[in-house]
Scaffold this motif. Structure first.
Motif, PDB file in Angstrom:
ATOM      1  N   ILE B  69      -0.222   4.997   0.705  1.00  0.00           N
ATOM      2  CA  ILE B  69       0.270   5.505  -0.583  1.00  0.00           C
ATOM      3  C   ILE B  69      -0.761   5.210  -1.671  1.00  0.00           C
ATOM      4  O   ILE B  69      -1.189   4.072  -1.843  1.00  0.00           O
ATOM      5  CB  ILE B  69       1.626   4.843  -0.933  1.00  0.00           C
ATOM      6  N   GLY B  70      -1.140   6.250  -2.405  1.00  0.00           N
ATOM      7  CA  GLY B  70      -2.104   6.099  -3.493  1.00  0.00           C
ATOM      8  C   GLY B  70      -1.531   5.253  -4.620  1.00  0.00           C
ATOM      9  O   GLY B  70      -0.325   5.298  -4.889  1.00  0.00           O
ATOM     10  N   ALA B  71      -2.397   4.498  -5.286  1.00  0.00           N
ATOM     11  CA  ALA B  71      -1.944   3.532  -6.291  1.00  0.00           C
ATOM     12  C   ALA B  71      -1.176   4.192  -7.438  1.00  0.00           C
ATOM     13  O   ALA B  71      -0.243   3.613  -7.985  1.00  0.00           O
ATOM     14  CB  ALA B  71      -3.141   2.763  -6.847  1.00  0.00           C
ATOM     15  N   ASN B 136     -11.098  -0.780  -4.852  1.00  0.00           N
ATOM     16  CA  ASN B 136     -12.413  -0.146  -4.861  1.00  0.00           C
ATOM     17  C   ASN B 136     -13.465  -1.004  -4.163  1.00  0.00           C
ATOM     18  O   ASN B 136     -14.538  -0.532  -3.825  1.00  0.00           O
ATOM     19  CB  ASN B 136     -12.848   0.138  -6.299  1.00  0.00           C
ATOM     20  N   LYS B 137     -13.127  -2.281  -3.925  1.00  0.00           N
ATOM     21  CA  LYS B 137     -14.116  -3.188  -3.333  1.00  0.00           C
ATOM     22  C   LYS B 137     -13.799  -3.619  -1.911  1.00  0.00           C
ATOM     23  O   LYS B 137     -14.687  -3.916  -1.125  1.00  0.00           O
ATOM     24  CB  LYS B 137     -14.216  -4.470  -4.178  1.00  0.00           C
ATOM     25  N   ARG B 138     -12.488  -3.764  -1.573  1.00  0.00           N
ATOM     26  CA  ARG B 138     -12.153  -4.409  -0.297  1.00  0.00           C
ATOM     27  C   ARG B 138     -10.715  -4.132   0.097  1.00  0.00           C
ATOM     28  O   ARG B 138      -9.977  -3.464  -0.619  1.00  0.00           O
ATOM     29  CB  ARG B 138     -12.373  -5.922  -0.421  1.00  0.00           C
ATOM     30  N   LYS B 139     -10.370  -4.660   1.269  1.00  0.00           N
ATOM     31  CA  LYS B 139      -8.989  -4.567   1.740  1.00  0.00           C
ATOM     32  C   LYS B 139      -8.401  -5.975   1.769  1.00  0.00           C
ATOM     33  O   LYS B 139      -8.995  -6.875   2.363  1.00  0.00           O
ATOM     34  CB  LYS B 139      -8.960  -3.985   3.155  1.00  0.00           C
ATOM     35  N   VAL B 140      -7.270  -6.141   1.124  1.00  0.00           N
ATOM     36  CA  VAL B 140      -6.661  -7.473   1.029  1.00  0.00           C
ATOM     37  C   VAL B 140      -5.290  -7.449   1.713  1.00  0.00           C
ATOM     38  O   VAL B 140      -4.434  -6.645   1.344  1.00  0.00           O
ATOM     39  CB  VAL B 140      -6.466  -7.901  -0.442  1.00  0.00           C
ATOM     40  N   PRO B 141      -5.069  -8.341   2.700  1.00  0.00           N
ATOM     41  CA  PRO B 141      -3.725  -8.426   3.270  1.00  0.00           C
ATOM     42  C   PRO B 141      -2.740  -8.879   2.192  1.00  0.00           C
ATOM     43  O   PRO B 141      -3.081  -9.738   1.364  1.00  0.00           O
ATOM     44  CB  PRO B 141      -3.860  -9.504   4.355  1.00  0.00           C
ATOM     45  N   THR B 161      -6.566   1.019  -5.159  1.00  0.00           N
ATOM     46  CA  THR B 161      -6.645   2.464  -4.935  1.00  0.00           C
ATOM     47  C   THR B 161      -5.518   2.957  -4.040  1.00  0.00           C
ATOM     48  O   THR B 161      -4.963   4.024  -4.267  1.00  0.00           O
ATOM     49  CB  THR B 161      -7.992   2.848  -4.295  1.00  0.00           C
ATOM     50  N   ARG B 162      -5.162   2.171  -3.013  1.00  0.00           N
ATOM     51  CA  ARG B 162      -4.127   2.598  -2.072  1.00  0.00           C
ATOM     52  C   ARG B 162      -3.430   1.373  -1.490  1.00  0.00           C
ATOM     53  O   ARG B 162      -3.966   0.266  -1.531  1.00  0.00           O
ATOM     54  CB  ARG B 162      -4.751   3.371  -0.901  1.00  0.00           C
ATOM     55  N   VAL B 163      -2.253   1.626  -0.928  1.00  0.00           N
ATOM     56  CA  VAL B 163      -1.556   0.574  -0.186  1.00  0.00           C
ATOM     57  C   VAL B 163      -1.190   1.153   1.172  1.00  0.00           C
ATOM     58  O   VAL B 163      -0.617   2.242   1.251  1.00  0.00           O
ATOM     59  CB  VAL B 163      -0.279   0.109  -0.918  1.00  0.00           C
ATOM     60  N   SER B 164      -1.547   0.433   2.222  1.00  0.00           N
ATOM     61  CA  SER B 164      -1.275   0.909   3.578  1.00  0.00           C
ATOM     62  C   SER B 164      -0.151   0.081   4.193  1.00  0.00           C
ATOM     63  O   SER B 164      -0.240  -1.151   4.267  1.00  0.00           O
ATOM     64  CB  SER B 164      -2.554   0.796   4.427  1.00  0.00           C
ATOM     65  N   PHE B 165       0.920   0.780   4.605  1.00  0.00           N
ATOM     66  CA  PHE B 165       2.077   0.100   5.201  1.00  0.00           C
ATOM     67  C   PHE B 165       2.154   0.440   6.689  1.00  0.00           C
ATOM     68  O   PHE B 165       2.398   1.605   7.043  1.00  0.00           O
ATOM     69  CB  PHE B 165       3.372   0.584   4.544  1.00  0.00           C
TER      70      PHE B 165
END
Lengths: 165, 268
Positions: B69-71, B136-141, B161-165
């Motif tokens: 889902i986009g931010a 924009n920089k990384r993926k954070v759990p 930018t996005r959230v992945s579920f």
């Protein structure tokens, strides 16, 4: 100052505003469209609800500049050719108001409910969906009736505007 | 509200550049926390960077075994999305319970997560579902993202930018809302994915969202509301205010958790 342009009730408008100008201030103070009210000014009461690109929003919690290029409809934009919108007519027929302060927001929200939930609305749905609009005269009973009747009356009218994707 | 300079970038890159360049800036998403805070003069940023003109930040897509889902996706769009309703109905139901219809038409998932209000709904979903917050920089759990009251792992110049579920096998969210604000007095998100079970609580913790290990262990053994009987959540470290004291919130966590499990197993 910054320039903002948008379409309000079908008319193109443009003005120089301070960036902190809220949409409701822009409508009331720049365009003199004072049908949109400021009640709580904290996004609780819904007296300031207008349609922004087809969706009900609280204009006291939206910057005018955010709406640059958008299409806004206020309570003044509902009546066509001197005839009230069916939802306005339904509020009159059902005495869906007492002092009238909350009415513009109620009507704009009611039309948004029809857009999302269709024309056949039961009382429970209407009461749930009016959560963001407060009437301080106690008058919910007739407001709920008015919304149900207005939703029916909107059948066969112009197709509801789809929300902007 | 104090005066500020306004910027409206058209792309994420422009927004990132602006954020690096201008002093004392705040990002404006749906604005339903930031603008009231500015009206109260609790915040007075010199610059506002409005993300509403960046089309690439909104949208919902299914990517394999995850929903992304986009931010800048509005709560109403998450609630009404056929993709979310099919893949993670609990998440669509959660979005449909935020604030009121007008708030849901403006408020965004990215704004809610970045703000990390201790009574907001989305943090519970992020933790329970094991979401990944993409910037924009990384993926954070999600576990590392929410670091305390209104605090997150976001660094200077970083934009969600996005959230992945990831898709759960079973999930449900139960919320006891404050009747005025619709914020959660207590909200419990329960999710099962494979052998893993997570129970995340919002609204109650003095430091924001948290997990209840004892409940998770019991549900791993057997995913049923009965498994939670007798498990007490200590009231220490829970919020106490005029709406509910810590003991009541502790009690509500148990009630909401049992209802969530019942709902997730289709026995509500």
């Amino acid at each position: 100052m910054a320039t903002v342009s948008m379409t309000v009730n079908g008319k193109h408008v443009s003005a120089d505003v301070e960036p902190r100008t809220l949409l409701v201030q822009f409508l009331r103070e720049h365009l003199r469209l004072t049908g949109t009210h400021v009640g709580c000014d904290t996004s609780q009461c819904g007296a300031c609800v207008v349609h922004l690109d087809g969706r009900a929003v609280k204009s006291c919690t939206t910057l005018a500049l955010t709406c640059d290029g958008a299409e806004v409809v206020t309570i003044e934009g509902l009546a066509k050719d001197g005839r009230l919108h069916p939802m306005q007519e339904a509020f009159r027929d059902n005495h869906g108001l007492q002092c009238g302060f909350c009415t513009p927001g109620m009507i704009m929200s009611a039309i948004d409910i029809v857009r999302r939930k269709g024309h056949d609305l039961d009382e429970h749905t209407i009461r749930e969906e009016l959560e963001g609009n407060i009437c301080r005269c106690t008058g919910y009973h007739n407001i709920v009736r008015a919304v149900a009747a207005g939703a029916q009356a909107m059948k066969g009218g112009e197709p509801l505007k789809k929300a902007a994707e | 509200m104090y005066a500020f300079d306004y910027h409206r970038p058209k792309s994420l890159r422009q927004a990132v550049n602006l954020l690096a360049k201008v002093e004392d800036a705040k990002l404006l998403a749906g604005g339903h926390t930031l603008l009231p805070t500015m009206k109260q003069r609790l915040a007075a940023p010199a610059n506002i960077i409005d993300l509403n003109g960046i089309a690439e930040l909104a949208g919902i897509e299914r990517k394999g075994r995850a929903v992304v889902i986009g931010a800048m996706t509005r709560h109403a769009d998450v609630a009404e999305s056929p993709i979310v309703q099919e893949a993670i109905p609990a998440l669509a139901e959660l979005a449909d319970q935020i604030g009121d219809p007008q708030v849901r038409n403006r408020g965004t998932i990215g704004g809610s997560i970045a703000n990390n209000d201790p009574a907001a709904d989305y943090p519970a979903a992020c933790i329970a579902l094991g979401a990944t917050i993409i910037t924009n920089k990384r993926k954070v759990p999600a576990e590392e993202f929410f670091t305390g009251l209104f605090e997150t792992a976001l660094e200077e110049g970083e934009i969600i930018t996005r959230v992945s579920f990831p898709l759960p096998s079973k999930a449900a969210y139960m919320k006891f809302p404050n009747p005025a604000s619709r914020y959660a007095l207590v909200g419990v998100f329960v999710a099962k994915r494979g052998a893993e079970v997570r129970v995340a609580v919002t609204g109650a913790g003095a430091d924001g969202v948290f997990r209840v290990g004892a409940m998770e262990e019991a549900l791993k053994a057997r995913f049923s509301p009965k498994s939670l009987e007798g498990i007490k959540v200590p009231s220490k470290g829970l919020n106490s205010d005029i709406h509910a004291d810590a003991d009541y919130r502790a009690h509500l966590i148990g009630v909401m958790a049992r209802r969530a499990v019942a709902n997730a197993t289709g026995k509500a």
